[in-house]
Enzyme design. Structure first.
Site, PDB file in Angstrom:
ATOM      1  N   GLU A   1       0.881  -1.175   0.000  1.00  0.00           N
ATOM      2  CA  GLU A   1       0.000   0.000   0.000  1.00  0.00           C
ATOM      3  C   GLU A   1       0.909   1.212   0.000  1.00  0.00           C
ATOM      4  OE1 GLU A   1      -1.679   3.127   0.531  1.00  0.00           O
ATOM      5  OE2 GLU A   1      -1.736   2.606   2.658  1.00  0.00           O
TER       6      GLU A   1
ATOM      7  N   CYS B   1      -1.272   9.185   2.573  1.00  0.00           N
ATOM      8  CA  CYS B   1      -1.029   8.767   1.195  1.00  0.00           C
ATOM      9  C   CYS B   1      -2.193   9.143   0.286  1.00  0.00           C
ATOM     10  CB  CYS B   1      -0.757   7.273   1.132  1.00  0.00           C
ATOM     11  SG  CYS B   1      -2.060   6.255   1.856  1.00  0.00           S
TER      12      CYS B   1
END
Length: 472
Positions: A229, A263
Site C-alpha cells: 500500500e 497517502c
C-alpha cells in the site's frame, strides 16, 4: 548493537530509546514465528477470534494513553490520534466479517460428493509499518493475518518505535501463544535483515520508491506474497461547482489534514480557467489562512501539527522550491510556523499550470493548482500520473461524476467528499506506483490466506465410466 531514539517533532524531547535488532535477532524472530505457525494455524478459528477480541479489549482500555503517546511521537493532533485508536479497535470486528465474507469456507453438493472451498494461511508474515498512522495501518495487516492463522514479525517505522512497543504490549496482554507475534525495532538495516529471512508474506505501507524496491527484491521469489500500500500524486478535480466556500472546505481537508502526511491526500488541484477557478483559489487561500498548525496539546486545539521530523520538512521544502524555480506561481508560501521547531511548515498553494513538474508525491501540506479549459482536459490531467491511489471530483453536475467515475484511474475515488475519506469496511489501495493490486482494509483478508479448491468423494469408487477412449 545500534542505539536509536524517537523524538517528539513538536518539541525535540526524547519519546523512546532502545537498540536496533541485529540480523541474528531478525533470524530468531522469524524462527520463533515459524515454530509457532503450525499450532496457530491448526487451532479452531474461534480461538483466533477470541485472541483478537482480547486484543481489542486491551486497545479500548488503553486508548487514551496510546492516543497521547502517538501524538507525542508523531506530533499529530490529539483529536486525530484518538480517532486512530478507535479505528484500531474497530478493525477487529471488520476483519472478522471480512474473513467470513471473502476467505471463509463453502461447500456445494455434486454428483460424486461435494466441492469445497477453503482458505489456508501463508505462514510467517513480515509487517513493515509507516510513521503517519503508526498504529492503525500496521494493525490493518496484523489483525487479518492473525485471524487467518498467519504468524507475524512486525517492524515499526524507526520514526515511531514507541507506538510499536505499545502495540506489542497490547498483544502480549491478549495472551497470544509465544511466537505468534514478534516485534523487531530498528531502521532500514533491521528491515533488510528481516526480509532476508525465509518469510512467506510481506505486508508494507509506505513510499512508492520502497514498494518498487520490494518488487525487485522478490521478483524471482514468487512464494512470497506482497501486499504493498503505497503513496500517490493524487488529483482533485473541481468543475461546475457554484459554492466556492463549500469547495474550499473539501479541498483543504483533502490536501492538508495530517499536515499532508496521508497517502490519500490531494497533491494536485485541477480547476477550470476563468472566473470560477479564480473564485475557488481565493476561497481555498482564505481558508488556508485560518488553519492552526501547532503542538498537539496546544490551546486552541490545532488543525494539525508538524511533519514527522526537521529532515522531512527540509526535504519537502526543497521539493517545493524546485517547482517554484521552474516557474510555479506562489499563491500561499510555506515556511516556518512562528517560533516553532523546524519540523513545522506552513501549508503552501502554488499554481503550476503549463509547467512540466515532477510526477512525485510531496508528503507535506503542499498543493499544486493546474488550470485547464475543458472537463475532458481535467480528466486527462488527473490521469497524467504513474500513481493511482486516490482521486476526487467536486461538482454540482451528476453527469460529470458519471463520466469521471468511468474514466479516472485510481482505487479510491470520491465525489463531493475529501480524497482522504476511506472506510475500514471498504477496500483501500491503488494502481500503478501506488500498489500491486492487493488493496488493504476490508480486502486485507484476500492476501492473508490463499484459496484451496477441493473435489471430495466420501469413498473410493470406480470411475472407469468417466474415462473416454478405453478398449473393451
Amino acid at each position: 548493537m545500534t542505539q536509536f531514539t524517537s523524538t517528539n517533532p513538536a518539541t525535540g524531547e526524547t519519546v523512546w530509546e532502545g537498540e536496533a535488532a541485529t540480523p541474528a535477532q531478525a533470524a530468531a524472530a522469524v524462527q520463533a514465528a515459524r515454530a509457532a505457525f503450525p499450532d496457530w494455524a491448526d487451532r479452531p478459528r474461534q480461538d483466533r477470534i477470541d485472541a483478537v477480541k482480547r486484543y481489542q479489549a486491551v486497545l479500548k482500555r488503553r486508548a487514551p494513553e496510546m492516543a497521547e503517546a502517538i501524538s507525542r511521537e508523531t506530533g499529530k493532533a490529539l483529536w486525530e490520534t484518538t480517532a486512530e485508536l478507535g479505528s484500531m479497535a474497530g478493525k477487529v470486528d471488520i476483519s472478522i466479517r471480512a474473513y467470513d465474507e471473502r476467505t471463509g469456507e463453502r461447500t456445494a453438493d455434486t454428483a460424486f460428493g461435494h466441492a469445497t472451498l477453503r482458505h489456508r494461511p501463508h505462514g510467517v508474515a513480515a509487517v513493515l509499518g509507516p510513521f503517519n498512522f503508526p498504529g492503525h495501518l500496521p494493525n490493518g495487516h496484523i489483525v487479518p493475518a492473525l485471524l487467518a492463522g498467519d504468524t507475524v514479525v512486525f517492524k515499526p517505522s524507526e520514526e515511531t518505535p514507541h507506538t510499536g512497543q505499545l502495540m506489542a504490549e497490547c498483544l502480549a496482554e491478549a495472551d497470544l501463544p509465544i511466537g505468534v507475534f514478534n516485534l523487531l525495532q530498528g531502521g532500514r538495516e533491521t528491515g533488510a535483515a528481516l526480509l532476508d529471512q525465509p518469510i512467506d508474506a510481506l505486508m508494507f505501507t509506505g513510499s512508492g520508491a520502497a514498494g518498487a524496491h520490494f518488487r525487485r527484491k522478490f521478483a524471482d521469489d514468487p512464494h512470497v506474497i506482497l501486499a504493498l500500500e503505497l503513496g500517490g500524486n493524487n488529483p482533485l478535480v473541481v468543475w461546475d461547482a457554484a459554492d466556492a466556500e463549500a469547495v474550499a472546505g473539501i479541498v483543504v481537508q483533502s490536501a492538508f489534514v495530517t499536515t499532508g502526511q496521508r497517502c490519500s491526500c490531494a497533491r494536485r488541484l485541477i480547476l477550470p480557467e476563468g472566473p470560477q477557478g479564480d473564485a475557488i483559489i481565493e476561497a481555498v487561500a482564505a481558508l488556508i489562512d485560518r488553519l492552526i498548525f501547532a503542538p498537539w496539546d496546544s490551546s486552541p486545539e490545532p488543525y494539525a501539527g508538524p511533519l514527522i521530523s526537521e529532515k522531512a520538512a527540509q526535504a519537502a521544502l526543497q521539493a517545493l522550491q524546485q517547482r517554484i524555480d521552474l516557474g510555479a506561481k506562489v499563491i500561499r508560501a510555506s515556511g516556518p510556523v512562528g517560533n516553532l521547531p523546524g519540523s513545522f511548515v506552513k501549508p503552501a498553494l502554488i499554481d503550476v499550470t503549463g509547467l512540466n513538474v515532477l510526477d512525485e508525491e510531496m508528503f507535506a501540506p503542499f498543493l499544486q493548482v493546474t488550470r485547464v479549459p475543458t472537463f475532458e482536459a481535467a480528466i486527462a490531467a488527473a490521469n497524467a500520473t504513474r500513481y493511482g491511489l486516490s482521486a476526487g471530483l467536486v461538482s454540482d453536475d451528476a453527469k460529470n461524476w458519471d463520466s469521471f467515475i468511468r474514466r479516472i484511474r485510481a482505487g479510491v475515488v470520491n465525489f463531493n467528499r475529501p480524497t482522504t475519506g476511506a472506510a475500514g469496511d471498504m477496500p483501500f489501495g491503488g494502481l500503478g506506483a501506488s500498489g500491486n493490486h492487493r488493496p488493504s482494509a476490508y480486502y486485507a483478508a484476500d492476501y492473508c490466506a490463499y484459496p484451496v479448491a477441493s473435489f471430495e468423494a466420501g469413498s473410493v469408487k470406480n470411475i472407469e465410466g468417466e474415462i473416454k477412449g478405453l478398449r473393451a
